[in-house]
Design an enzyme around this catalytic site. Sequence first.
Site, PDB file in Angstrom:
ATOM      1  N   SER A 217       0.829  -1.207   0.000  1.00 42.09           N
ATOM      2  CA  SER A 217       0.000   0.000   0.000  1.00 42.09           C
ATOM      3  C   SER A 217       0.867   1.263   0.000  1.00 42.09           C
ATOM      4  O   SER A 217       1.614   1.479  -0.952  1.00 42.09           O
ATOM      5  CB  SER A 217      -0.957  -0.078   1.190  1.00 42.09           C
TER       6      SER A 217
ATOM      7  N   ASP B 161     -10.438  -3.718  -5.143  1.00 47.16           N
ATOM      8  CA  ASP B 161      -9.723  -2.818  -4.226  1.00 47.16           C
ATOM      9  C   ASP B 161     -10.293  -1.404  -4.347  1.00 47.16           C
ATOM     10  O   ASP B 161     -10.174  -0.769  -5.394  1.00 47.16           O
ATOM     11  CB  ASP B 161      -8.232  -2.829  -4.587  1.00 47.16           C
TER      12      ASP B 161
ATOM     13  N   HIS C   4      -8.422  -4.466  -0.667  1.00 50.09           N
ATOM     14  CA  HIS C   4      -7.098  -3.876  -0.469  1.00 50.09           C
ATOM     15  C   HIS C   4      -6.191  -4.751   0.401  1.00 50.09           C
ATOM     16  O   HIS C   4      -4.991  -4.519   0.475  1.00 50.09           O
ATOM     17  CB  HIS C   4      -7.271  -2.484   0.164  1.00 50.09           C
TER      18      HIS C   4
HETATM   19  C1  MLT Z   1      -1.460   6.062  -0.124  1.00 51.15           C
HETATM   20  O1  MLT Z   1      -1.835   7.096   0.388  1.00 51.15           O
HETATM   21  O2  MLT Z   1      -0.272   5.755  -0.263  1.00 51.15           O
HETATM   22  C2  MLT Z   1      -2.524   5.129  -0.585  1.00 51.15           C
HETATM   23  O3  MLT Z   1      -3.763   5.736  -0.495  1.00 51.15           O
HETATM   24  C3  MLT Z   1      -2.536   3.844   0.144  1.00 51.15           C
HETATM   25  C4  MLT Z   1      -2.745   4.040   1.604  1.00 51.15           C
HETATM   26  O4  MLT Z   1      -3.866   4.275   2.046  1.00 51.15           O
HETATM   27  O5  MLT Z   1      -1.781   3.965   2.317  1.00 51.15           O
END
Ligand code: MLT
Length: 203
Positions: free
Chosen positions: A102, A152, A183
Amino acid sequence: MKHVYHPPKNGSTKTLLLLHGTGGNEEDLLPLAEMIDPDAGILGVRGNVDENGMNRFFRRLREGVFDEEDLIFRTEELKQFVDQTAEEKGFDRSRVTAVGYSNGANIAASLLYHYDQPLDQAYLFHPMVPRRDIERPDMTGIPVFIGAGSNDPICPPEETEELERHLRESGASTELYWAQMGHQLTRDEVDAARTFYDKQKGE
Ligand code: MLT
């Protein structure tokens, strides 16, 4: 940067750079490293950004919208940290593979978008496109595994496909694994990552 380091074992010269998701820490992906390559060294890093008590690798303006200036600054910060830690600990900088989930996958992808050959390989679990409309470096010879969820809500399938297209057009050899999930990280995708990793051995 706060981190955990374990040297490689049993003759391995590889190091896995572990990059957690939002709200995680430097130890989160240790079990994942164990599943992918138990002999590799480990450099687990904690993101320096604090978003309401949650660790991140770079700021965002809102969910899914990155603060580009901070992303660029933090990407450089991470690259310098890895370069410097390789010198201090004496591990082979050219054999560093990123494993990110992520937000951690997004900064790993950002390393690939901004620097020439910054990683030996990259394992991106549920990543997004870090930047658009920039000239990307030549990624020839870099194997990149992408694990994605077809449902996701944070990273829609079209964005995953766009990321893979960017990487492939820049020369990376990609594999895209789809889980029929959201996700979250799934066991099947980690197994597929391990299979891809084993295929790179000796290359
Ligand atoms: C980010 O901000 O990098 C993406 O939205 C994934 C997350 O929620 O960390």
